[in-house]
Design an enzyme around this catalytic site. Structure first.
Site, mmCIF file in Angstrom:
data_model
loop_
_atom_site.group_PDB
_atom_site.id
_atom_site.type_symbol
_atom_site.label_atom_id
_atom_site.label_comp_id
_atom_site.label_asym_id
_atom_site.label_seq_id
_atom_site.Cartn_x
_atom_site.Cartn_y
_atom_site.Cartn_z
ATOM 1 N N LYS A 183 21.342 10.597 86.118
ATOM 2 C CA LYS A 183 21.918 9.253 86.047
ATOM 3 C C LYS A 183 22.023 8.641 87.437
ATOM 4 C CE LYS A 183 25.253 10.537 82.449
ATOM 5 N NZ LYS A 183 26.642 11.001 82.376
ATOM 6 N N LYS A 188 26.355 16.428 95.920
ATOM 7 C CA LYS A 188 27.046 15.138 95.801
ATOM 8 C C LYS A 188 27.788 14.791 97.091
ATOM 9 C CE LYS A 188 27.731 14.959 90.780
ATOM 10 N NZ LYS A 188 28.711 14.837 89.704
ATOM 11 N N LYS A 214 15.313 17.030 88.819
ATOM 12 C CA LYS A 214 15.830 16.822 87.452
ATOM 13 C C LYS A 214 16.082 15.339 87.171
ATOM 14 C CE LYS A 214 20.764 17.086 87.786
ATOM 15 N NZ LYS A 214 22.044 17.477 87.494
HETATM 16 P P1 TYM Z 1 26.957 15.271 82.907
HETATM 17 O O1 TYM Z 1 27.689 14.064 82.436
HETATM 18 O O2 TYM Z 1 26.352 15.252 84.266
HETATM 19 O O3 TYM Z 1 25.808 15.685 81.915
HETATM 20 C C1 TYM Z 1 26.063 15.862 80.543
HETATM 21 C C2 TYM Z 1 25.217 16.971 79.968
HETATM 22 O O4 TYM Z 1 23.837 16.664 80.148
HETATM 23 C C3 TYM Z 1 23.178 17.777 80.742
HETATM 24 N N1 TYM Z 1 22.083 17.274 81.601
HETATM 25 C C4 TYM Z 1 20.826 17.696 81.532
HETATM 26 N N2 TYM Z 1 20.223 18.599 80.735
HETATM 27 C C5 TYM Z 1 18.881 18.791 80.902
HETATM 28 N N3 TYM Z 1 18.140 18.120 81.809
HETATM 29 C C6 TYM Z 1 18.696 17.194 82.628
HETATM 30 N N4 TYM Z 1 17.949 16.533 83.498
HETATM 31 C C7 TYM Z 1 20.101 16.948 82.509
HETATM 32 N N5 TYM Z 1 20.969 16.119 83.136
HETATM 33 C C8 TYM Z 1 22.178 16.327 82.566
HETATM 34 C C9 TYM Z 1 24.267 18.473 81.559
HETATM 35 O O5 TYM Z 1 23.923 19.823 81.795
HETATM 36 C C10 TYM Z 1 25.460 18.324 80.647
HETATM 37 O O6 TYM Z 1 25.470 19.336 79.664
HETATM 38 N N6 TYM Z 1 30.358 18.584 84.386
HETATM 39 C C11 TYM Z 1 29.748 18.019 83.187
HETATM 40 C C12 TYM Z 1 30.746 17.374 82.243
HETATM 41 C C13 TYM Z 1 31.883 18.248 81.861
HETATM 42 C C14 TYM Z 1 31.797 19.391 80.984
HETATM 43 C C15 TYM Z 1 33.113 19.895 80.906
HETATM 44 C C16 TYM Z 1 30.746 19.980 80.291
HETATM 45 C C17 TYM Z 1 33.169 18.125 82.256
HETATM 46 N N7 TYM Z 1 33.911 19.096 81.696
HETATM 47 C C18 TYM Z 1 33.412 21.018 80.125
HETATM 48 C C19 TYM Z 1 31.045 21.111 79.506
HETATM 49 C C20 TYM Z 1 32.362 21.599 79.440
HETATM 50 C C21 TYM Z 1 28.749 16.962 83.647
HETATM 51 O O7 TYM Z 1 28.829 16.473 84.718
HETATM 52 O O8 TYM Z 1 27.913 16.555 82.729
#
Ligand code: TYM
Length: 336
Positions: free
Chosen positions: A202, A113, A199
């Site tokens: 968003k 990022k 992958k």
């Molecule tokens: P975020 O918002 O990027 O994504 C949310 C969840 O979706 C999963 N994910 C995927 N899984 C499979 N294939 C993909 N292409 C894919 N893209 C996204 C992510 O692994 C995630 O589970 N840092 C986290 C948010 C967060 C969080 C936390 C999660 C903040 N605090 C505490 C767990 C516990 C994030 O950016 O998710």
């Protein structure tokens, strides 16, 4: 028997796509009755890259509606907004003071990022995984269901918990629970529709690269019609030379609710011209009930607001207990 505690979150940045759903939310929903659950909207994380203040509150609200539309049941699950519980930011500060800088500089997501932000990389982006550790450890979670891309952040969370316990707790009385990641093999890494080696994300500038949970049937048909494939006839899983084929078959398997063996047998002799309409219709049918529930909830905003109000109360109680235990361990005076 006391149920294990599960916690996870999604950032309110852009629409949810199949990666978010199949990698994370589907597991939350499918296993919610076996656990005590806390799922939150990670809005503090959403400002670690430039954001639009006019959109943040609405994106937070629509994500809460999506959580419910995907099937979270508030009889078993607490849903809340991260910024409504100030303990997240407070605990993150305390963890900042015990986390070595070089642990953060190693984070792959930060490196990826940061390249996109050029000279404007914020300290918040570097510090993102420490806030994530605070999110998890505040609730003494046993399990954290996420996609594969979050594995490194979960390892850091475990390291922070262990370091804190070692420095400020007693071996027989750890202050923070060391959580385990819960990464289901199928769907853990959903790939882009335009490149099976990247992958689904968003932040990919191409809308064509992902299927959003709120895409219309026509959008879904068009995206699938134009998605990247290969010239080979006969479709098979697990061929490393055919990443798109493996990804599309996996998506079809998960969305149609069939076993891998059944899909392998069904598609073994197929060409793409036959597979794509089948896959498109399975996707449309899987998303239809989610979309219907979502639109009904958006017509009844008071219901979603009530869920978030209740969630805040329940989450606050747990969060404050951990925060107080951490402050006591660090030696802060109690407010009189
Ligand atoms: P975020 O918002 O990027 O994504 C949310 C969840 O979706 C999963 N994910 C995927 N899984 C499979 N294939 C993909 N292409 C894919 N893209 C996204 C992510 O692994 C995630 O589970 N840092 C986290 C948010 C967060 C969080 C936390 C999660 C903040 N605090 C505490 C767990 C516990 C994030 O950016 O998710």
């Amino acid at each position: 028997m006391v149920k294990q505690r599960v916690l996870s979150g999604v950032q309110p940045t852009g629409s949810l796509h199949l990666g978010n759903y199949l990698g994370a939310i589907r597991t939350w929903v499918g296993e919610q009755y076996d656990f005590e659950n806390y799922f939150f909207i990670a809005d503090l994380h959403a400002i670690t890259v430039p954001h639009d203040p006019k959109a943040l509150a609405e994106n937070t609200f629509t994500l809460a509606a999506m959580y419910l539309a995907c099937g979270l049941d508030i009889q078993h699950t607490t849903i809340f907004v991260q910024s409504h519980i100030s303990a997240h930011a407070e605990l993150a500060w305390m963890f900042n003071c015990i986390t070595p800088l070089n642990w953060l500089e190693r984070m792959i997501q930060f490196k990826e990022k940061a390249v996109k932000q050029g000279e404007n990389v914020s300290i918040g982006l570097l510090d993102y995984p420490v806030l994530q550790a605070a999110d998890i450890l505040l609730y003494q979670a046993d399990l954290v269901p996420v996609g594969e891309d979050q594995k490194q952040h979960l390892e850091l969370t475990r390291d922070i918990a262990a370091r804190f316990n070692f420095q400020f707790g007693l071996p027989e009385q750890p202050i923070l629970k060391v959580p385990e990641p819960l990464i289901r093999a199928e769907g853990a890494r959903v790939m882009s529709l335009t490149d099976g080696t990247k992958k689904m994300s968003k932040s990919d500038p191409s809308e064509q690269s992902r299927i959003n949970l709120l895409d219309s049937p026509d959008e879904i048909r068009n995206k699938i019609k134009r998605c990247k494939t290969d010239p080979t006839r006969g479709l098979a899983f697990d061929d490393s030379a055919r990443p798109e084929c493996h990804n599309l078959l996996t998506l079809y398997q998960l969305l149609s609710g069939q076993s891998k063996e059944a899909v392998a047998a069904e598609c073994a002799q197929m060409g793409w011209g036959q597979f794509k309409p089948l896959f498109a219709e399975a996707t449309i049918e899987a998303l239809r009930p989610i979309q219907e529930r979502y639109h009904a909830l958006m017509d009844d905003r008071a219901q979603v607001e009530a869920v978030l109000r209740q969630g805040k109360e329940a989450a606050e109680e747990v969060a404050q207990q951990t925060l107080q235990a951490v402050k006591d361990a660090l030696g802060f005076s109690r407010s009189l």
